[in-house]
Structures are given as structure tokens and as C-alpha cells.
Design a protein around this motif. Structure first.
Motif, PDB file in Angstrom:
ATOM      1  N   ILE A   1       0.869  -1.180   0.000  1.00 15.83           N
ATOM      2  CA  ILE A   1       0.000   0.000   0.000  1.00 15.83           C
ATOM      3  C   ILE A   1       0.901   1.223   0.000  1.00 15.83           C
ATOM      4  N   ARG A   2       0.863   1.975  -1.074  1.00 13.08           N
ATOM      5  CA  ARG A   2       1.754   3.138  -1.234  1.00 13.08           C
ATOM      6  C   ARG A   2       1.402   4.214  -0.194  1.00 13.08           C
ATOM      7  N   PRO A   3       2.408   4.713   0.538  1.00 12.42           N
ATOM      8  CA  PRO A   3       2.140   5.756   1.541  1.00 12.42           C
ATOM      9  C   PRO A   3       1.826   7.106   0.888  1.00 12.42           C
ATOM     10  N   THR A   4       1.123   7.944   1.624  1.00 11.81           N
ATOM     11  CA  THR A   4       0.847   9.300   1.170  1.00 11.81           C
ATOM     12  C   THR A   4       2.132  10.101   1.135  1.00 11.81           C
ATOM     13  N   ILE A   5       2.963   9.911   2.149  1.00 10.94           N
ATOM     14  CA  ILE A   5       4.265  10.561   2.219  1.00 10.94           C
ATOM     15  C   ILE A   5       5.244   9.593   2.875  1.00 10.94           C
ATOM     16  N   ALA A   6       6.467   9.597   2.367  1.00  8.94           N
ATOM     17  CA  ALA A   6       7.529   8.770   2.947  1.00  8.94           C
ATOM     18  C   ALA A   6       8.832   9.540   2.830  1.00  8.94           C
ATOM     19  N   TRP A   7       9.746   9.270   3.747  1.00  9.95           N
ATOM     20  CA  TRP A   7      11.036   9.959   3.730  1.00  9.95           C
ATOM     21  C   TRP A   7      12.106   9.053   4.295  1.00  9.95           C
ATOM     22  N   GLN A   8      13.339   9.370   3.932  1.00 12.74           N
ATOM     23  CA  GLN A   8      14.487   8.652   4.476  1.00 12.74           C
ATOM     24  C   GLN A   8      14.835   9.322   5.795  1.00 12.74           C
ATOM     25  N   SER A   9      14.738   8.578   6.882  1.00 14.84           N
ATOM     26  CA  SER A   9      14.979   9.139   8.218  1.00 14.84           C
ATOM     27  C   SER A   9      16.455   9.131   8.589  1.00 14.84           C
ATOM     28  N   SER A  10      17.207   8.219   8.021  1.00 16.54           N
ATOM     29  CA  SER A  10      18.662   8.141   8.136  1.00 16.54           C
ATOM     30  C   SER A  10      19.108   7.251   6.982  1.00 16.54           C
ATOM     31  N   PRO A  11      20.393   7.151   6.699  1.00 23.09           N
ATOM     32  CA  PRO A  11      20.822   6.382   5.532  1.00 23.09           C
ATOM     33  C   PRO A  11      20.244   4.965   5.494  1.00 23.09           C
ATOM     34  N   GLY A  12      19.472   4.685   4.436  1.00 26.12           N
ATOM     35  CA  GLY A  12      18.889   3.362   4.229  1.00 26.12           C
ATOM     36  C   GLY A  12      17.696   3.035   5.098  1.00 26.12           C
ATOM     37  N   ARG A  13      17.184   3.997   5.864  1.00 27.54           N
ATOM     38  CA  ARG A  13      16.026   3.760   6.747  1.00 27.54           C
ATOM     39  C   ARG A  13      14.918   4.754   6.398  1.00 27.54           C
ATOM     40  N   TYR A  14      13.677   4.290   6.522  1.00 29.08           N
ATOM     41  CA  TYR A  14      12.551   5.096   6.061  1.00 29.08           C
ATOM     42  C   TYR A  14      11.422   5.133   7.081  1.00 29.08           C
ATOM     43  N   GLN A  15      10.607   6.171   6.953  1.00 30.47           N
ATOM     44  CA  GLN A  15       9.382   6.313   7.734  1.00 30.47           C
ATOM     45  C   GLN A  15       8.291   6.759   6.772  1.00 30.47           C
ATOM     46  N   ALA A  16       7.029   6.487   7.122  1.00 29.36           N
ATOM     47  CA  ALA A  16       5.945   6.809   6.195  1.00 29.36           C
ATOM     48  C   ALA A  16       4.650   7.126   6.937  1.00 29.36           C
ATOM     49  N   LEU A  17       3.790   7.854   6.230  1.00 32.57           N
ATOM     50  CA  LEU A  17       2.455   8.195   6.708  1.00 32.57           C
ATOM     51  C   LEU A  17       1.441   7.898   5.603  1.00 32.57           C
ATOM     52  N   TRP A  18       0.273   7.417   6.010  1.00 32.95           N
ATOM     53  CA  TRP A  18      -0.845   7.187   5.103  1.00 32.95           C
ATOM     54  C   TRP A  18      -2.008   8.041   5.574  1.00 32.95           C
ATOM     55  N   LYS A  19      -2.575   8.866   4.697  1.00 33.59           N
ATOM     56  CA  LYS A  19      -3.707   9.742   5.021  1.00 33.59           C
ATOM     57  C   LYS A  19      -4.995   8.934   4.940  1.00 33.59           C
ATOM     58  N   LEU A  20      -5.813   9.043   5.972  1.00 33.77           N
ATOM     59  CA  LEU A  20      -7.114   8.377   6.005  1.00 33.77           C
ATOM     60  C   LEU A  20      -8.208   9.352   5.570  1.00 33.77           C
ATOM     61  N   SER A  21      -9.338   8.842   5.185  1.00 34.84           N
ATOM     62  CA  SER A  21     -10.441   9.699   4.721  1.00 34.84           C
ATOM     63  C   SER A  21     -11.267  10.263   5.870  1.00 34.84           C
ATOM     64  N   GLU A  22     -11.046   9.749   7.087  1.00 38.32           N
ATOM     65  CA  GLU A  22     -11.797  10.259   8.246  1.00 38.32           C
ATOM     66  C   GLU A  22     -10.987  10.045   9.524  1.00 38.32           C
ATOM     67  N   LEU A  23     -11.393  10.735  10.571  1.00 39.44           N
ATOM     68  CA  LEU A  23     -10.746  10.567  11.873  1.00 39.44           C
ATOM     69  C   LEU A  23     -11.094   9.201  12.454  1.00 39.44           C
ATOM     70  N   VAL A  24     -10.111   8.579  13.073  1.00 40.71           N
ATOM     71  CA  VAL A  24     -10.324   7.306  13.762  1.00 40.71           C
ATOM     72  C   VAL A  24      -9.640   7.415  15.122  1.00 40.71           C
ATOM     73  N   PRO A  25     -10.036   6.600  16.090  1.00 35.70           N
ATOM     74  CA  PRO A  25      -9.323   6.605  17.365  1.00 35.70           C
ATOM     75  C   PRO A  25      -7.841   6.293  17.137  1.00 35.70           C
ATOM     76  N   ALA A  26      -6.977   6.950  17.889  1.00 34.34           N
ATOM     77  CA  ALA A  26      -5.541   6.750  17.727  1.00 34.34           C
ATOM     78  C   ALA A  26      -5.144   5.286  17.896  1.00 34.34           C
ATOM     79  N   ASP A  27      -5.816   4.568  18.792  1.00 35.07           N
ATOM     80  CA  ASP A  27      -5.517   3.142  18.976  1.00 35.07           C
ATOM     81  C   ASP A  27      -5.779   2.353  17.691  1.00 35.07           C
ATOM     82  N   ASP A  28      -6.843   2.704  16.962  1.00 32.52           N
ATOM     83  CA  ASP A  28      -7.149   2.015  15.702  1.00 32.52           C
ATOM     84  C   ASP A  28      -6.090   2.321  14.640  1.00 32.52           C
ATOM     85  N   ALA A  29      -5.659   3.577  14.567  1.00 31.72           N
ATOM     86  CA  ALA A  29      -4.615   3.952  13.613  1.00 31.72           C
ATOM     87  C   ALA A  29      -3.316   3.214  13.940  1.00 31.72           C
TER      88      ALA A  29
END
Length: 127
Positions: A53-81
Motif C-alpha cells: 500500500i503506497r504511503p501518502t508521504i515517505a522519507w528517508q529518516s537516516s541512511p537506508g532507513r525510512y518512515q511513512a504516513l498514510w492519510k485516512l479519509s476520516e478521523l479514527v481513534p488513535a488506537d485504531d490507527a
């Protein structure tokens, strides 16, 4: 909330800077988490282009390591996310501890300044 000039001052002082995808009603604790419309994951060595599943945004956090975010269409409880991020991390072979509600992620574009010897040995001196 911190402004850009304050953020740059921290970077200039050699500080590592992070953000929490979740907003909190007080201290950064699970029980204080507000609803969110993002899912996050610390991917470690899994390149974002390899994800099912392609992330909405992704970035290299340090050499060879990555972090990502996926945008949802609505608010959900943080535990569910967080649960969604956990399932994604496990399915993709990413960091199995980088999905919790109180997780912090490196601010994209900021340098990695953490001490490499934080864990009892300096990796630069290992064979």
C-alpha cells in the motif's frame, strides 16, 4: 507547537528533532491521544516503493532507513490507527516497534545527530 525558527535553532544546536503523528490532550501518553486521520510506520530498511500500500508521504529518516504516513479519509481513534500501522509493519517486515500511539518520527529533512555509542558500543569500532 513549535515554530520553524525554533526548530532550526534546535537543529543548529546539534539536536535530533522528532514529531508525534498523534496530538495529545496533555502528556504524550496513550490515554491522552486524540482521534487522527493518519497511519504511521517506522519502516526501517523497507523501501517505501516496495510496500503493498503506497504511503501518502515517505522519507528517508537516516541512511537506508525510512518512515511513512498514510492519510485516512476520516478521523479514527488513535488506537485504531496504531493497530493499522502495527499490522502494516508486521506484514511488510518493517520495525515491529515503530507503530505505537506515542511513537515519534524524525522530522523529514533534519539531520541524524544521535550518538552512535548509545547502546554500549561504538559501531564504528566493530569489525
Amino acid at each position: 507547537m513549535i515554530g520553524e525558527s525554533s526548530l532550526m535553532q534546535l537543529v543548529d544546536k546539534g539536536r535530533d528533532v522528532y514529531f508525534a503523528p498523534v496530538n495529545f490532550r496533555g502528556p504524550r501518553r496513550q490515554e491522552n491521544a486524540k482521534a487522527i486521520d493518519w497511519v504511521w510506520a517506522d519502516l526501517d530498511f523497507v523501501h517505501p516503493d516496495k510496500l503493498k500500500i503506497r504511503p501518502t508521504i515517505a522519507w528517508q529518516s537516516s541512511p537506508g532507513r525510512y518512515q511513512a504516513l498514510w492519510k485516512l479519509s476520516e478521523l479514527v481513534p488513535a488506537d485504531d490507527a496504531a493497530e493499522c500501522g502495527k499490522r502494516m509493519a508486521y506484514a511488510e517486515g518493517a520495525d515491529k516497534g515503530g507503530w505505537d500511539v506515542t511513537q515519534v518520527l524524525r522530522i523529514p529533512g533534519t539531520p541524524v545527530r544521535r550518538k552512535l555509542s548509545c547502546c554500549g558500543r561504538n559501531p564504528r569500532n566493530t569489525p
